[in-house]
Design a protein around this motif. Structure first.
Motif, PDB file in Angstrom:
ATOM      1  N   VAL A 469     -26.088  12.510   4.154  1.00  0.00           N
ATOM      2  CA  VAL A 469     -26.737  11.844   4.579  1.00  0.00           C
ATOM      3  C   VAL A 469     -26.894  12.657   5.960  1.00  0.00           C
ATOM      4  CG1 VAL A 469     -27.429   9.160   5.178  1.00  0.00           C
ATOM      5  CG2 VAL A 469     -25.717   9.741   3.511  1.00  0.00           C
ATOM      6  N   ASP A 470     -28.588  12.042   6.347  1.00  0.00           N
ATOM      7  CA  ASP A 470     -29.157  12.700   7.727  1.00  0.00           C
ATOM      8  C   ASP A 470     -28.773  10.851   8.682  1.00  0.00           C
ATOM      9  OD1 ASP A 470     -30.088  12.859   9.915  1.00  0.00           O
ATOM     10  OD2 ASP A 470     -31.871  14.499   8.762  1.00  0.00           O
ATOM     11  N   LEU A 475     -31.267   6.045  11.958  1.00  0.00           N
ATOM     12  CA  LEU A 475     -31.414   5.084  12.652  1.00  0.00           C
ATOM     13  C   LEU A 475     -33.308   4.848  12.394  1.00  0.00           C
ATOM     14  CD1 LEU A 475     -29.457   4.349  14.941  1.00  0.00           C
ATOM     15  CD2 LEU A 475     -30.771   6.183  16.625  1.00  0.00           C
ATOM     16  N   GLN A 476     -33.528   5.918  12.779  1.00  0.00           N
ATOM     17  CA  GLN A 476     -35.081   5.575  12.089  1.00  0.00           C
ATOM     18  C   GLN A 476     -35.766   4.510  11.011  1.00  0.00           C
ATOM     19  OE1 GLN A 476     -37.221   9.673  11.232  1.00  0.00           O
ATOM     20  NE2 GLN A 476     -36.278  10.199  13.449  1.00  0.00           N
ATOM     21  N   SER A 477     -34.950   4.787  10.481  1.00  0.00           N
ATOM     22  CA  SER A 477     -34.479   3.523   9.521  1.00  0.00           C
ATOM     23  C   SER A 477     -34.709   1.639   9.684  1.00  0.00           C
ATOM     24  CB  SER A 477     -34.792   3.825   8.159  1.00  0.00           C
ATOM     25  OG  SER A 477     -35.350   5.084   8.112  1.00  0.00           O
ATOM     26  N   GLU A 478     -33.653   2.037  10.727  1.00  0.00           N
ATOM     27  CA  GLU A 478     -33.633   1.172  11.909  1.00  0.00           C
ATOM     28  C   GLU A 478     -32.371   0.958  10.897  1.00  0.00           C
ATOM     29  OE1 GLU A 478     -35.517  -0.986  14.255  1.00  0.00           O
ATOM     30  OE2 GLU A 478     -36.680   0.545  14.451  1.00  0.00           O
ATOM     31  N   ASN A 479     -31.650   1.794  10.701  1.00  0.00           N
ATOM     32  CA  ASN A 479     -30.207   1.271  10.013  1.00  0.00           C
ATOM     33  C   ASN A 479     -29.164   2.289  11.331  1.00  0.00           C
ATOM     34  OD1 ASN A 479     -27.502   0.813   9.015  1.00  0.00           O
ATOM     35  ND2 ASN A 479     -27.522   2.492   7.442  1.00  0.00           N
ATOM     36  N   ARG A 480     -28.449   0.556  12.225  1.00  0.00           N
ATOM     37  CA  ARG A 480     -28.004   0.743  13.271  1.00  0.00           C
ATOM     38  C   ARG A 480     -25.856   0.426  12.837  1.00  0.00           C
ATOM     39  NH1 ARG A 480     -30.771   1.432  17.238  1.00  0.00           N
ATOM     40  NH2 ARG A 480     -33.173   0.637  17.182  1.00  0.00           N
ATOM     41  N   SER A 481     -25.901   0.807  11.881  1.00  0.00           N
ATOM     42  CA  SER A 481     -24.610   0.900  11.539  1.00  0.00           C
ATOM     43  C   SER A 481     -24.158   1.996  11.548  1.00  0.00           C
ATOM     44  CB  SER A 481     -24.412   0.114   9.780  1.00  0.00           C
ATOM     45  OG  SER A 481     -23.176   0.613   8.855  1.00  0.00           O
ATOM     46  N   LYS A 486     -26.445   5.142   2.068  1.00  0.00           N
ATOM     47  CA  LYS A 486     -25.564   5.746   0.298  1.00  0.00           C
ATOM     48  C   LYS A 486     -24.605   5.065   0.019  1.00  0.00           C
ATOM     49  CE  LYS A 486     -26.116   8.607  -2.711  1.00  0.00           C
ATOM     50  NZ  LYS A 486     -26.732   8.994  -4.171  1.00  0.00           N
ATOM     51  N   LEU A 487     -24.105   5.723   1.624  1.00  0.00           N
ATOM     52  CA  LEU A 487     -22.315   4.602   1.712  1.00  0.00           C
ATOM     53  C   LEU A 487     -22.234   3.396   1.276  1.00  0.00           C
ATOM     54  CD1 LEU A 487     -19.583   6.211   2.029  1.00  0.00           C
ATOM     55  CD2 LEU A 487     -19.802   5.967   4.693  1.00  0.00           C
TER      56      LEU A 487
END
Ligand code: ADP
Ligand code: ZN
Ligand code: ZN
Length: 811
Positions: A469-470, A475-481, A486-487
């Motif tokens: 997973v890149d 981050l670009q998709s607004e996932n800051r977790s 995927k995980l």
């Protein structure tokens, strides 16, 4: 008789044997390899006999020699082979000879010199006067100084005066720290006929007593430990005492070995029917074992290919021939599972040596070896020094592990020592790994070791599917977790299916530094030049090098902003995040904090095995050797944390780590997935790990090493200097560098002196010199000579210099 003795002063100045006279009464006891006590200057020291000469006349000035005072053991702890090996190590690793000897022996044999206070003949009842201390000394003749200080804190101050006036004197005594464990055993003094009679004569109420007699009639001639009678049959001490008083039983003190596995029964394990691949690999190995000549093998086999069964079979065949075997594993994979596998196969023939044992336990395991009561030793690095005398096989599992390199004097590598021992003993050296060290694989491809490949898992179980997973895209998709989608999805899936997972974090707290978001200020140790690590349990920031700890500040010391907080990911933070995202998830966290207590490591693993956790979360320590049937997912939070270390092995270590973690999933019936989260998915170590392609990684990495001039193309020597003052340490480093430059072969490259990557530790500034060379047979001798010259220069300066041959830690 004259003995050549090396003494326990680990500095270069005393790094040679000294002659001592052996008084006649000690002659029968002393041998090459004996531990002795000798006078040395004003002190008494422990020493080791490295040679003896029968003929005193060879020593012209022998009347000036001092006497050996004591011989400490009835049988020498050092075999001739170990003694030779220690001498070789001192040359190879440029360490004082005695430190190599000490590395080989259990810690309790390292005698500690203690200062004692002794009464002289002048001390009589009159001179004692009103002093409690003097009376005590008058009675006992001598006391350890440390004890005097504790017991007589006031009179202690008068001691120097009493010494000056001749009432007291001090002396050094070498105290042996050997302890032996005693246990009470019960033995029956009655014959079978008498037993029945005795039992019948007991009053009806004496239930326990009758039970004891019954036991003895069932187990004729056997003794039981009091502990065992209590644990297994609930028999208390008082009925035993009563029976002893009647003269029916004897209670005796017997010396026993401290065995941490004493109360466990190991299920006997039969060996499996070997797969064709295992047969193929075993054939040349077993042949070599039979032929009793030196041979070396590298087994390159994927995780789960059945390597361990190959090792076990090789060991079994070695024992069958009446020879002994050493099995080295990294400390971290010396798990109870591994021990079980060995004890199950070889029973009481096995001694286990690892760092969790107490010093007494280690000593007892070691004694079993030297007394030839065991045939196999399983252990971490230092088990390579097991005092066997008929070695047929040395196995090194996970041979690429850096823990085989000792990072303090003597800075030896167990693989190299094993090679020496195998050659000396005409034995077989068997190394194995899923990710061999580049140096080892390179030698194997050139025929120095026989290369044996095991490319498939046992039972054709598939290798786990690896998903990369890149994290930049996340981050670009607004996932800051810290969890990618995927995980996240896969964890959820495993929770539903009630399967288990391991989540792996690279290195404890490595990136959990404290940083101000307003001004970018990071908190660093005031003694060492590294970032402090945040610890959530007590809201402190701590230095991993020196332990310096401060409370987490509420405001930035630079700009007073409130936005100062910890960054990066530690195991505690992942645990908190998991709890937030997956309410009710059961996480078992394993890191240095939760496993520092003895036995904690094992408890946590047992809990996980028993299914009391969904996730095993941890650092390096969960990456290896663990084998859990229900684990079907391995997640790696940040694969590249190890990629950016200032270390030429960074890519290799990353590849190894990813492969190891991947090997945890899907080892049994259930298939496994691996999720690797990374900010550099294009890096070759990650790309090749994803495809389980060691040869491709090896090719790419070898190109890098050739381009940059690192092992295996070049060998390295790292010389590090440290001192409180920068100018002094710089002068020291340059003095050494100049000396070497004038004498080194032209082909050897000298880099530096430069500041070390970690420029300050514990308030000492650090500089280094690096030597790069291909083949320079005279280098060891030159370095020894340079060290002597440096010590001459260093007499006043006290610069600390360490030489690391083939270094692993370059910080
Ligand atoms: P490795 O050391 O290469 O990771 P192991 O020797 O631990 O591999 O084997 C992996 C698993 O396969 C273990 O559970 C082991 O008991 C099992 N195994 C190994 N060899 C055989 C065999 N010949 N038949 C059946 N099972 C085997
Ligand atoms: Zn700030
Ligand atoms: Zn520090």
């Amino acid at each position: 008789m004259i003995a050549q003795i090396i003494v326990d002063v680990p500095v270069n100045r005393t790094n040679r044997p000294f002659d001592y006279r052996v008084p006649a009464w000690l002659c029968p006891l002393i041998q090459v390899g004996s531990r002795v006590v000798v006078p040395f200057g004003p002190r008494k020291l422990q020493g080791y006999v490295v040679g003896v000469s029968e003929n005193d006349a060879d020593f012209a000035d022998n009347h000036r020699l001092k006497d050996v005072e004591q011989v400490l053991d009835d049988t020498p702890p050092l075999t001739p082979e170990l003694l030779d090996m220690s001498e070789w190590m001192s040359k190879q690793y440029l360490c004082p000879w005695v430190t190599a000897v000490q590395a080989m022996l259990p810690a309790v044999l390292k005698g500690k010199a203690e200062k004692w206070l002794t009464a002289t003949d002048d001390l009589d009842e009159e001179t004692c006067g009103g002093s409690g201390l003097l009376w005590e000394l008058h009675r006992k003749r001598h006391l350890p100084l440390a004890e005097v200080e504790k017991q007589f804190p006031e009179e202690f101050l008068l001691v120097p005066g009493w010494i000056r006036s001749g009432l007291l004197a001090t002396e050094y005594q070498v105290k042996d720290r050997i302890t032996r464990k005693q246990q009470s055993f019960v033995r029956c003094l009655l014959g079978p006929a008498q037993l029945a009679e005795a039992a019948a004569s007991l009053p009806a109420r004496a239930e326990q007593m009758r039970r004891v007699l019954e036991l003895f009639s069932q187990h004729e001639g056997q003794s039981f430990s009091i502990q065992m009678l209590k644990d297994e049959w609930g028999i208390t001490r008082s009925p035993l005492k009563s029976l002893e008083a009647k003269g029916w039983l004897a209670i005796e003190q017997v010396e026993v070995y401290r065995d941490p596995y004493a109360n466990r029964r190991f299920a006997e394990k039969a060996k499996p029917v070997f797969t064709p691949m295992q047969e193929q690999v075993l054939s040349p190995i077993l042949q070599a074992i039979q032929s009793q000549s030196y041979a070396s093998f590298l087994v390159h086999g994927v995780t789960g290919s059945g390597k361990t069964e190959v090792y076990l079979e090789a060991i079994e065949q070695t024992l069958a021939k009446g020879q002994e075997a050493i099995f080295l594993v990294p400390e971290i994979s010396l798990t109870p599972q591994m021990v079980e596998r060995f004890k199950g196969r070889f029973g009481a023939d096995v001694a286990v040596l690892h760092s969790a044992l107490s010093q007494g336990e280690k000593f007892d395991e070691w004694r079993k070896i030297i007394r030839k009561q065991v045939k196999v030793v399983v252990g971490a690095r230092s088990a390579i020094f097991a005092p066997f005398q008929n070695i047929g096989l040395i196995v090194i599992d996970e041979e690429h592990e850096t823990s085989y390199k000792q990072e303090e004097t003597p800075r030896y590598h167990a693989r190299e020592v094993a090679l020496w021992r195998a050659k000396r003993n005409h034995a077989v050296l068997l190394m194995g790994s899923a990710t061999p060290a580049l140096e080892t694989y390179a030698l194997a491809t050139r025929g120095r070791y026989t290369l044996l490949e095991m490319p498939e898992r046992v039972g054709n179980r598939p290798m786990p599917s690896v998903h990369v997973v890149d994290m930049r895209e996340e981050l670009q998709s607004e996932n800051r977790s810290m969890f990618s989608r995927k995980l996240h999805e896969m964890i959820e899936d495993r929770l539903v299916k009630q399967e288990q997972m391991v989540i792996f974090l690279n290195r404890r707290g490595f990136s959990t530094f404290v940083m101000c978001r307003s001004c970018g200020y990071t908190m660093r140790c005031i003694h060492c030049d590294i970032s402090l690590t945040y610890h959530k349990t007590n809201h402190t920031a701590r230095c991993h090098y020196c332990g310096y700890t401060i409370a987490q500040p509420a405001h930035c010391p630079e700009c007073q902003s409130e936005h100062i907080r910890f960054f990066g990911t530690g195991t505690q933070k992942v645990e908190a995040e998991l709890a937030k995202l997956f309410p009710g998830i059961r996480v078992i966290r394993m890191d240095v904090d939760t496993t520092s207590r003895k036995g904690a490591h094992e408890e946590l693993l047992n809990k996980f095995r028993a299914g009391q956790g969904d996730v095993l979360l941890g650092t390096q320590m969960i990456a290896k050797g663990l084998d859990f049937p229900r684990v079907t997912l391995a997640g790696i939070i940040a694969a590249d944390t190890s990629l950016h270390l200032p270390d030429f092995r960074a890519a290799e270590k990353t590849f190894q780590l990813l492969t190891q973690v991947g090997g945890r999933a899907g080892r049994h019936e259930l298939e496994g997935d691996v999720v690797i989260q990374t900010y550099t998915p294009e890096h070759y170590s990650i790309v090749h790990a994803t495809r389980h392609d060691y040869p491709a990684f090896y090719q790419d990495e070898m190109l890098q090493r050739r381009r940059t001039g690192y092992p295996p193309y070049f060998r390295l020597v790292l010389i590090t200097f440290s001192h409180e003052d920068v100018p002094v340490v710089v002068r020291g480093a340059h003095t050494m560098a100049d000396y070497l430059r004038q004498r080194l072969a032209e082909t050897t490259i000298l880099l530096g002196p430069v500041a070390s990557p970690i420029a300050r530790v514990k308030d000492r500034f650090r500089f280094q010199i690096m030597l790069k060379y291909r083949d320079e047979p005279k280098l060891s001798a030159l370095l020894a000579q340079a060290t002597a010259a440096f010590e001459e220069w260093n007499k006043q300066q006290k610069v600390l210099m360490t030489i690391d041959v083939d270094p692993y830690v370059l910080l």
